[in-house]
Design a protein around this motif. Structure first.
Motif, mmCIF file in Angstrom:
data_model
loop_
_atom_site.group_PDB
_atom_site.id
_atom_site.type_symbol
_atom_site.label_atom_id
_atom_site.label_comp_id
_atom_site.label_asym_id
_atom_site.label_seq_id
_atom_site.Cartn_x
_atom_site.Cartn_y
_atom_site.Cartn_z
ATOM 1 N N PHE A 25 -3.609 8.091 8.161
ATOM 2 C CA PHE A 25 -3.255 6.792 7.588
ATOM 3 C C PHE A 25 -2.605 7.000 6.219
ATOM 4 O O PHE A 25 -3.064 7.828 5.425
ATOM 5 C CB PHE A 25 -4.500 5.920 7.375
ATOM 6 C CG PHE A 25 -5.193 5.463 8.627
ATOM 7 C CD1 PHE A 25 -5.023 4.173 9.099
ATOM 8 C CD2 PHE A 25 -6.035 6.315 9.324
ATOM 9 C CE1 PHE A 25 -5.676 3.731 10.237
ATOM 10 C CE2 PHE A 25 -6.691 5.882 10.468
ATOM 11 C CZ PHE A 25 -6.511 4.592 10.919
ATOM 12 N N THR A 26 -1.574 6.217 5.912
ATOM 13 C CA THR A 26 -0.983 6.175 4.589
ATOM 14 C C THR A 26 -0.732 4.715 4.235
ATOM 15 O O THR A 26 -0.967 3.809 5.043
ATOM 16 C CB THR A 26 0.353 6.944 4.543
ATOM 17 O OG1 THR A 26 1.281 6.321 5.437
ATOM 18 C CG2 THR A 26 0.164 8.402 4.931
ATOM 19 N N LEU A 27 -0.229 4.469 3.037
ATOM 20 C CA LEU A 27 0.199 3.123 2.676
ATOM 21 C C LEU A 27 1.582 2.859 3.259
ATOM 22 O O LEU A 27 2.441 3.745 3.298
ATOM 23 C CB LEU A 27 0.254 2.955 1.159
ATOM 24 C CG LEU A 27 -1.066 2.798 0.414
ATOM 25 C CD1 LEU A 27 -0.790 2.469 -1.044
ATOM 26 C CD2 LEU A 27 -1.942 1.721 1.028
ATOM 27 N N ALA A 28 1.804 1.635 3.667
ATOM 28 C CA ALA A 28 3.082 1.276 4.267
ATOM 29 C C ALA A 28 4.242 1.451 3.291
ATOM 30 O O ALA A 28 5.367 1.728 3.707
ATOM 31 C CB ALA A 28 3.026 -0.163 4.775
ATOM 32 N N ASP A 29 3.984 1.326 1.976
ATOM 33 C CA ASP A 29 5.068 1.451 0.991
ATOM 34 C C ASP A 29 5.284 2.888 0.528
ATOM 35 O O ASP A 29 6.156 3.151 -0.302
ATOM 36 C CB ASP A 29 4.827 0.530 -0.211
ATOM 37 C CG ASP A 29 3.526 0.828 -0.945
ATOM 38 O OD1 ASP A 29 2.917 1.896 -0.703
ATOM 39 O OD2 ASP A 29 3.113 -0.006 -1.774
ATOM 40 N N GLY A 30 4.473 3.822 1.031
ATOM 41 C CA GLY A 30 4.654 5.225 0.682
ATOM 42 C C GLY A 30 4.049 5.652 -0.639
ATOM 43 O O GLY A 30 4.092 6.839 -0.987
ATOM 44 N N LEU A 31 3.496 4.731 -1.405
ATOM 45 C CA LEU A 31 2.884 5.063 -2.687
ATOM 46 C C LEU A 31 1.498 5.669 -2.482
ATOM 47 O O LEU A 31 0.900 5.531 -1.413
ATOM 48 C CB LEU A 31 2.780 3.812 -3.556
ATOM 49 C CG LEU A 31 4.100 3.240 -4.060
ATOM 50 C CD1 LEU A 31 3.857 1.907 -4.766
ATOM 51 C CD2 LEU A 31 4.798 4.224 -4.998
#
Length: 218
Positions: free
Chosen positions: A119-125
């Motif tokens: 899992f990551t943040l959708a905005d890439g931050l």
């Protein structure tokens, strides 16, 4: 729950993002397989001054006589963090943020196989994971706060780490008064990327390298 995570963003980028002064002893990345007891980068706020600090991932209550004197505590449940003796003082006075580029969670496959997802943040931050910390001897130790899983996670696991939105960082860090308990909730739909399967190599705490977060071929 959060049992493994990654940090691929450099410490300089984390210091800029969180407007924090970096310490001299921070673990260097990238690290694609951060495991319990590893040193991690943590954001604290002292009198309004944010700092990046190195802490051991694995919270040690004050009554432990040795690091292995009891269970390894890497997570603090949001529903009991304010009442459990290990955490109740820390959640009032020593809240922190644990930056992460992403985290792993596991579903159960055939014959009990552990199938890792990323899992990551959708905005890439970088993510801002809610944490609580405790000084034990000369060492600072931290646990990541977990909550009931929300949409997108609940099909894989019943709990997830609390991911703080940027506007909520001051409240969690104690810079904006009281009321941080309302922040201990699952991420809103769309905040996290749609998870993808990665190879079982990450099941080993000795595994390393960017290949660990490569999506499995369909």
């Amino acid at each position: 729950m959060c049992g493994r995570f990654t940090i691929t963003h450099p410490n300089e980028a984390l210091a800029a993002l969180f407007d924090a002064v970096p310490g001299n002893d921070l673990p260097q990345g990238p690290n694609f397989n951060i495991c319990p007891t590893n040193p991690v980068v943590v954001v604290t706020s002292d009198g309004g001054q944010r700092r990046l600090r190195a802490m051991r991932w694995g919270f040690l209550p004050t009554w432990y006589k040795a690091p292995n004197d009891g269970p390894l505590i890497i997570n603090a449940r949001s529903d009991t963090v304010a009442t459990k003796p290990a955490f109740r003082e820390a959640v009032r006075a020593r809240r922190c943020i644990v930056p992460a580029s992403g985290f792993y969670e596991w579903s159960e496959g055939e014959k009990g196989a552990r199938l890792p997802w990323y899992f990551t943040l959708a905005d890439g931050l970088p993510m801002a994971l809610a944490g609580v910390w405790q000084r034990w001897g000369e060492m600072d130790t931290v646990a990541i706060v977990s909550t009931e899983a929300g949409p997108g996670m609940d099909a894989i696991h019943h709990r997830e780490p609390v991911v703080l939105e940027r506007a909520d960082w001051p409240l969690w860090l104690g810079e904006a008064g009281h009321g941080a308990a309302v922040l201990m909730k699952a991420s809103a739909p769309g905040v996290l990327t749609k998870p993808f399967r990665v190879g079982v190599e990450v099941n080993s705490n000795r595994a390393s390298g960017p290949g660990l977060i490569a999506p499995l071929a369909a």
